[in-house]
Design a protein around this motif. Structure first.
Motif, PDB file in Angstrom:
ATOM      1  N   PHE A 202      40.720  90.100  26.930  1.00 44.96           N
ATOM      2  CA  PHE A 202      40.177  90.549  25.632  1.00 44.96           C
ATOM      3  C   PHE A 202      38.665  90.380  25.658  1.00 44.96           C
ATOM      4  O   PHE A 202      38.162  89.344  26.083  1.00 44.96           O
ATOM      5  N   LEU A 203      37.930  91.399  25.214  1.00 45.55           N
ATOM      6  CA  LEU A 203      36.466  91.358  25.304  1.00 45.55           C
ATOM      7  C   LEU A 203      35.827  90.586  24.164  1.00 45.55           C
ATOM      8  O   LEU A 203      34.871  89.848  24.369  1.00 45.55           O
ATOM      9  N   VAL A 204      36.320  90.807  22.958  1.00 49.02           N
ATOM     10  CA  VAL A 204      35.584  90.401  21.767  1.00 49.02           C
ATOM     11  C   VAL A 204      36.256  89.196  21.116  1.00 49.02           C
ATOM     12  O   VAL A 204      37.458  89.237  20.843  1.00 49.02           O
ATOM     13  N   ALA A 205      35.496  88.133  20.883  1.00 50.52           N
ATOM     14  CA  ALA A 205      36.059  86.929  20.266  1.00 50.52           C
ATOM     15  C   ALA A 205      36.071  87.074  18.750  1.00 50.52           C
ATOM     16  O   ALA A 205      35.273  87.825  18.174  1.00 50.52           O
ATOM     17  N   VAL A 206      36.975  86.343  18.106  1.00 55.80           N
ATOM     18  CA  VAL A 206      36.953  86.272  16.653  1.00 55.80           C
ATOM     19  C   VAL A 206      35.603  85.680  16.242  1.00 55.80           C
ATOM     20  O   VAL A 206      35.155  84.702  16.830  1.00 55.80           O
ATOM     21  N   GLY A 207      34.933  86.310  15.282  1.00 51.84           N
ATOM     22  CA  GLY A 207      33.613  85.854  14.849  1.00 51.84           C
ATOM     23  C   GLY A 207      32.481  86.685  15.438  1.00 51.84           C
ATOM     24  O   GLY A 207      31.370  86.661  14.924  1.00 51.84           O
ATOM     25  N   ASP A 208      32.743  87.403  16.530  1.00 55.30           N
ATOM     26  CA  ASP A 208      31.721  88.298  17.099  1.00 55.30           C
ATOM     27  C   ASP A 208      31.454  89.458  16.140  1.00 55.30           C
ATOM     28  O   ASP A 208      32.289  89.804  15.308  1.00 55.30           O
ATOM     29  N   GLU A 209      30.253  90.056  16.309  1.00 53.15           N
ATOM     30  CA  GLU A 209      29.910  91.228  15.504  1.00 53.15           C
ATOM     31  C   GLU A 209      29.978  92.492  16.342  1.00 53.15           C
ATOM     32  O   GLU A 209      29.697  92.464  17.540  1.00 53.15           O
ATOM     33  N   ILE A 210      30.353  93.581  15.686  1.00 58.24           N
ATOM     34  CA  ILE A 210      30.434  94.877  16.362  1.00 58.24           C
ATOM     35  C   ILE A 210      29.695  95.905  15.525  1.00 58.24           C
ATOM     36  O   ILE A 210      29.919  96.015  14.317  1.00 58.24           O
ATOM     37  N   ARG A 211      28.779  96.626  16.166  1.00 62.55           N
ATOM     38  CA  ARG A 211      28.189  97.796  15.510  1.00 62.55           C
ATOM     39  C   ARG A 211      28.618  99.020  16.310  1.00 62.55           C
ATOM     40  O   ARG A 211      28.579  99.000  17.544  1.00 62.55           O
ATOM     41  N   PHE A 212      29.084 100.046  15.604  1.00 62.99           N
ATOM     42  CA  PHE A 212      29.516 101.260  16.299  1.00 62.99           C
ATOM     43  C   PHE A 212      28.345 102.212  16.470  1.00 62.99           C
ATOM     44  O   PHE A 212      27.452 102.291  15.612  1.00 62.99           O
ATOM     45  N   GLU A 213      28.359 102.932  17.576  1.00 59.44           N
ATOM     46  CA  GLU A 213      27.314 103.900  17.896  1.00 59.44           C
ATOM     47  C   GLU A 213      28.008 105.230  18.168  1.00 59.44           C
ATOM     48  O   GLU A 213      28.877 105.301  19.052  1.00 59.44           O
ATOM     49  N   ALA A 214      27.637 106.264  17.399  1.00 57.90           N
ATOM     50  CA  ALA A 214      28.317 107.560  17.527  1.00 57.90           C
ATOM     51  C   ALA A 214      27.965 108.242  18.845  1.00 57.90           C
ATOM     52  O   ALA A 214      26.795 108.280  19.234  1.00 57.90           O
ATOM     53  N   ILE A 215      28.980 108.729  19.538  1.00 60.26           N
ATOM     54  CA  ILE A 215      28.762 109.493  20.774  1.00 60.26           C
ATOM     55  C   ILE A 215      29.510 110.808  20.652  1.00 60.26           C
ATOM     56  O   ILE A 215      30.467 110.919  19.868  1.00 60.26           O
ATOM     57  N   ASP A 216      29.091 111.822  21.421  1.00 61.63           N
ATOM     58  CA  ASP A 216      29.791 113.105  21.360  1.00 61.63           C
ATOM     59  C   ASP A 216      30.990 113.097  22.319  1.00 61.63           C
ATOM     60  O   ASP A 216      31.176 112.153  23.094  1.00 61.63           O
TER      61      ASP A 216
END
Lengths: 240, 343
Positions: A202-216
């Motif tokens: 699993f890459l992302v730990a509980v408490g980590d932040e994620i920002r999404f970046e739009a791609i085509d």
């Protein structure tokens, strides 16, 4: 601060409850105690499960008795308040275009937004992983703007694609494994959030932040190919 | 060819299971593992192996297997299943040497919902996140994350020879408990009025046909929730009894999701999880509340019983005639060695 409640679910799970609502400050206390419990490595504690508002402690009562466990937790909770918790900040590529944002147009219409506006709102804020649940790697992301608070579907839709990015009930989610869902699929990330044979799985730990970046869609295809070959395509930095 | 178990026939739901997949609930991974952990442990102990080793879990649909390439020592433990070797009836808890081509059939018997077929050796399916347990819903573990079916081969490595003659398995922990299934009230008992808790504990529930490895649903007059049927999702454990809006309680079993959003009126104690699992759809069940200390004491008693020796009582001296014994091929070790060389 509301005092902790200790709730027993049988003799082998103790729930430390911080409150009854979904709230970033409550979740922060849960994660601080979780980190402290992990560091303390108390013999007899098998694992801890952080959720929105509580920390479940799975333990072997023949090794550590409840009274001693509660005493340790109270000590650790007092210390945890002053500790700095390490968290990472991720940028996740996400394709909102057809064919990936399967429900984008429908849910945008329900929210009285254009699809473009919805994408902008979904990508402008960093969201936080409040907890995992439901299925392996299903991450509940808090911090969404209220403009995207779509209610759940009345009836589940057919299985979403792998690594779907979804919204419902005022939250967002990443869902690695295809399942029928009451959420709205607005996009898809080429990153493998969960890969059972990769270390870490699993890459992302509980408490980590994620920002999404739009791609085509073309970029999605390219990044998806690279992710399948084992290359990480989400980027990470240190938040604090 | 390496030794293997070959599945000749499988009813729905037969899977590879071990003690489960702890440590990953924080990532949404289900604990899964054997529905009746005590039966799994005794089956493995009977063969002298690590008691949490992977075995085949057999539900009411039954299973038929044979050994391939070399004889395999196996043990069957669980509910009172109908166990037959080449058509001959054996006790429900039995260890035996399964010769290549011999047919071991394990079917639903007088009572019980799950039996375990353990092998003296290692069932060679890859460990995923530290466990070989199958979770079919997320396609993890076991054989390709799925139920077993006819034609499957399960390779066996580190094969051991431990059962010279077919033997009944006797273990203190097999002694059946009776009486209501014991629960500790909570963690959300405060979502129910006292009379609803009393009703839950006094009612004769019936296990619904809509019961599976994920949850056992209880049929009966619905319970009333005083404070609504939604809570903010939190962690759940094996044995927790959730009450959704319909008022029909369900007991979370091995394949439960790691989190749930319904109030939990009570939790089945660890010592009674296997007994709960062995109840069949349609059968009655009652619950009795015990204090936490009693749940810990019952857990300690279970471990003491499990620590007692598992005895293999050769069937030679008991209920089998000479003709039966010849049929059972007691000299199979010798025969196998000879035929084995010809392959």
């Amino acid at each position: 601060m509301v005092p902790l409640r200790f709730l027993d679910s049988g003799e082998a799970m103790l729930v430390v409850e911080f409150g009854a609502t979904i709230d970033a400050a409550l979740n922060e206390r849960v994660l601080a105690l979780d980190a402290a419990m992990t560091r303390a490595a108390i013999p007899g504690v098998i694992e801890t499960t952080p959720t929105f508002r509580s920390l479940a402690i799975h333990y072997e009562p023949l090794i550590v008795d409840r009274k001693r466990l509660v005493a340790r937790i109270l000590d650790l909770e007092a210390e945890a308040e002053t500790m700095v918790r390490s968290a990472r900040s991720w940028v996740f590529p996400c394709c909102y275009e057809p064919p990936h944002g399967e429900d984008l147009a429908e849910v945008a219409a329900r929210l009285a937004l254009t699809p473009e506006r919805l994408v902008l709102l979904h990508t402008e804020r960093a969201l936080r992983v409040h907890m995992y649940g439901f299925s392996p790697g299903f991450a509940y992301l808090g911090g969404l703007t209220e403009d995207l608070a779509a209610s759940r579907r009345a009836h589940p839709r057919p299985p979403h694609p792998a690594d779907a990015v979804m919204i419902a009930g005022g939250m967002s989610a990443i869902a690695p494994l295809p399942m029928p869902t009451g959420w709205w699929v607005i996009g898809r990330t080429p990153e493998r959030v969960f890969a059972p044979r990769r270390d870490p799985a699993f890459l992302v730990a509980v408490g980590d932040e994620i920002r999404f970046e739009a791609i085509d869609a073309a970029t999605f295809t390219e990044l998806s190919r690279r992710a399948a070959a084992g290359e990480p395509v989400a980027r990470v930095g240190t938040r604090r | 060819m390496n030794p293997a178990l070959r599945i000749l026939a499988a009813g729905p739901g037969a899977t590879v299971q071990d003690a489960g997949r702890p440590g990953f609930s924080r990532w949404g991974v289900t604990g899964c593992g054997a529905m009746d952990p005590v039966a799994l442990r005794i089956a493995n102990r009977a063969l002298g192996g690590g008691e949490d080793a992977a075995a085949i879990e057999i539900p009411l649909g039954g299973l038929e297997v044979t050994a391939e390439s070399e004889a395999l020592d196996v043990a069957v433990v669980g509910g009172d299943f109908d166990v037959r070797l080449d058509g001959r009836r054996l006790p429900g808890a039995v260890a035996l040497r399964l010769a290549p081509g011999a047919r071991l059939a394990i079917r639903a018997g007088a009572s019980g919902a799950f039996a375990y077929l353990a092998v003296a050796g290692t069932l060679d399916v890859p460990a995923v996140l530290g466990s070989r347990a199958t979770h079919t819903r997320s396609h993890l573990g076991g054989l390709d994350g799925r139920m077993l079916r006819a034609g499957d081969h399960l390779a066996v490595s580190r094969r051991r020879e431990v059962v010279a003659v077919p033997a009944a398995i006797e273990a203190a922990a097999l002694a059946g408990e009776s009486g209501p299934v014991r629960v500790v009230l909570g963690p959300q008992a405060d979502h129910f009025e006292a009379e609803e808790i009393a009703a839950f504990l006094s009612r004769d529930w019936r296990l619904s046909p809509r019961s599976d490895r994920m949850a056992y649903t209880l049929d009966g007059p619905p319970l009333v929730l005083a404070r609504g049927h939604d809570i903010v999702s939190d962690a759940v454990t094996h044995g927790a009894i959730q009450v959704p809006g319909s008022g029909s309680p369900f007991v979370l079993m091995a394949d439960r999701q790691p989190t749930g959003g319904y109030p939990k009126i009570a939790t089945v104690i660890g010592a009674d999880l296997g007994r709960m699992a062995q109840i069949r759809p349609g059968e009655p069940v009652r619950f009795a509340a015990v204090p936490l200390e009693a749940a810990v004491a019952a857990r300690r008693l279970r471990e003491e019983r499990l620590a007692a020796p598992v005895r293999l009582v050769p069937l030679v001296r008991s209920d089998f005639t000479t003709a039966d014994l010849l049929g059972l091929d007691l000299v199979s070790g010798v025969v196998d060695a000879r035929t084995g060389q010809g392959r």
